[in-house]
Design a protein around this motif. Structure first.
Motif, short mmCIF file in Angstrom:
data_model
loop_
_atom_site.label_atom_id
_atom_site.label_comp_id
_atom_site.label_asym_id
_atom_site.label_seq_id
_atom_site.Cartn_x
_atom_site.Cartn_y
_atom_site.Cartn_z
N GLU A 90 0.86 -1.35 -0.01
CA GLU A 90 0.05 0.11 0.19
C GLU A 90 0.82 1.18 0.04
OE1 GLU A 90 -3.61 1.74 -0.07
OE2 GLU A 90 -3.37 -0.14 -0.12
N VAL A 91 0.77 2.02 -0.85
CA VAL A 91 1.33 3.30 -1.29
C VAL A 91 0.80 4.43 -0.16
CG1 VAL A 91 1.94 5.23 -2.70
CG2 VAL A 91 1.91 2.77 -3.61
N TYR A 92 1.55 5.04 0.62
CA TYR A 92 0.82 5.93 1.54
C TYR A 92 1.82 7.13 1.77
CZ TYR A 92 4.19 4.03 4.77
OH TYR A 92 5.41 3.43 5.73
N PRO A 93 1.18 8.20 2.31
CA PRO A 93 -0.15 8.72 2.11
C PRO A 93 -0.71 8.81 0.72
CG PRO A 93 0.91 10.73 2.87
CD PRO A 93 1.99 9.56 2.58
N ASN A 94 -2.03 8.46 0.66
CA ASN A 94 -2.59 8.49 -0.65
C ASN A 94 -4.11 8.84 -0.49
OD1 ASN A 94 -3.14 8.17 -3.35
ND2 ASN A 94 -3.07 6.22 -3.55
N PRO A 95 -4.46 10.13 -0.70
CA PRO A 95 -3.77 11.18 -1.50
C PRO A 95 -2.47 11.88 -0.84
CG PRO A 95 -6.11 11.78 -1.12
CD PRO A 95 -5.75 10.47 -0.25
N ALA A 96 -1.55 12.17 -1.71
CA ALA A 96 -0.34 12.65 -1.04
C ALA A 96 -0.17 14.10 -1.39
CB ALA A 96 1.04 11.72 -1.82
N SER A 97 0.94 14.67 -0.57
CA SER A 97 1.19 16.21 -0.85
C SER A 97 2.60 16.45 -0.47
CB SER A 97 0.20 17.11 -0.07
OG SER A 97 0.20 16.86 1.27
N ALA A 98 3.18 15.40 0.07
CA ALA A 98 4.67 15.54 0.60
C ALA A 98 5.10 14.24 0.26
CB ALA A 98 4.61 16.03 2.04
N ILE A 99 6.11 13.96 1.14
CA ILE A 99 6.90 12.56 1.01
C ILE A 99 6.05 11.46 1.02
CG2 ILE A 99 8.65 11.00 2.06
CD1 ILE A 99 9.86 13.85 0.83
N THR A 100 5.98 10.51 0.11
CA THR A 100 5.21 9.49 -0.24
C THR A 100 6.11 8.09 -0.32
OG1 THR A 100 3.69 10.94 -1.49
CG2 THR A 100 3.37 8.44 -1.53
N VAL A 101 5.47 7.52 0.65
CA VAL A 101 6.17 5.94 0.74
C VAL A 101 5.72 4.92 -0.18
CG1 VAL A 101 6.96 4.19 2.52
CG2 VAL A 101 6.53 6.44 3.46
N ILE A 102 6.63 4.20 -0.66
CA ILE A 102 6.46 3.12 -1.56
C ILE A 102 6.95 1.90 -1.23
CG2 ILE A 102 6.34 2.17 -4.17
CD1 ILE A 102 6.74 5.53 -4.74
N PRO A 103 6.12 1.04 -0.30
CA PRO A 103 7.11 -0.14 0.12
C PRO A 103 6.72 -1.23 -0.68
CG PRO A 103 4.70 0.27 1.15
CD PRO A 103 4.98 1.24 0.06
N VAL A 104 8.08 -1.87 -0.85
CA VAL A 104 8.14 -2.73 -1.96
C VAL A 104 8.74 -4.03 -1.21
CG1 VAL A 104 9.43 -3.62 -4.11
CG2 VAL A 104 8.72 -1.18 -3.77
N LYS A 105 7.96 -5.25 -1.66
CA LYS A 105 8.38 -6.74 -0.89
C LYS A 105 8.78 -7.58 -2.23
CE LYS A 105 6.46 -10.64 0.91
NZ LYS A 105 5.17 -11.20 1.50
N ALA A 106 10.14 -8.06 -2.23
CA ALA A 106 10.62 -8.92 -3.06
C ALA A 106 10.73 -10.34 -2.49
CB ALA A 106 12.12 -8.48 -3.58
N ASN A 107 10.24 -11.39 -2.98
CA ASN A 107 10.57 -12.86 -2.49
C ASN A 107 11.87 -13.47 -2.93
OD1 ASN A 107 8.00 -12.86 -1.47
ND2 ASN A 107 6.70 -13.37 -3.26
N ALA A 108 12.45 -12.69 -3.93
CA ALA A 108 13.94 -13.22 -4.36
C ALA A 108 14.66 -11.92 -4.95
CB ALA A 108 13.60 -14.34 -5.22
N ASP A 109 15.77 -12.06 -4.94
CA ASP A 109 16.75 -10.87 -5.68
C ASP A 109 16.19 -10.78 -7.05
OD1 ASP A 109 17.80 -10.45 -3.45
OD2 ASP A 109 19.84 -11.24 -4.18
N GLU A 110 15.75 -9.74 -7.48
CA GLU A 110 15.26 -9.68 -8.94
C GLU A 110 15.28 -8.28 -9.39
OE1 GLU A 110 11.07 -10.04 -11.50
OE2 GLU A 110 11.11 -11.24 -9.52
#
Length: 97
Positions: free
Chosen positions: A18-38
């Motif tokens: 989940e990208v947050y905060p959304n709606p955004a007006s400043a710094i926005t966090v994009i959390p990424v999960k990887a199950n293997a190096d890719e």
């Protein structure tokens, strides 16, 4: 194209949480999960599909990692956070106010 007969292939992917905060007006966090190096990219695209920022390009290490953008530098509107790897393309809407 991506099915090489390996049953574990479905576990070897990257996903944006989940990208947050959304709606955004400043710094926005994009959390990424990887199950293997890719290898892959994260990009911010506008409503026409044009890339406005390359957020990350390279190898995603296994586990969870946060990436950030400054929404302040973009005009108000609806954008997409797109993650592209050799196994999938995933898109999440992001509203910038």
């Amino acid at each position: 194209v991506f099915d090489d007969g390996d049953a574990s292939l479905e576990n070897e992917e990257i996903e944006v949480l989940e990208v947050y905060p959304n709606p955004a007006s400043a710094i926005t966090v994009i959390p990424v999960k990887a199950n293997a190096d890719e290898e892959g990219v994260i990009e911010l695209v506008d409503a026409t599909g044009r890339r406005v920022e390359l957020i990350y390009e390279g190898k995603f290490p296994q586990g969870k990692k946060n990436h950030f953008i400054d929404a302040n530098k973009y005009a108000e509107g609806t954008y997409s956070v797109r993650i592209v790897s050799n196994k999938r393309v995933e898109t999440h809407a992001l509203v910038i106010m």
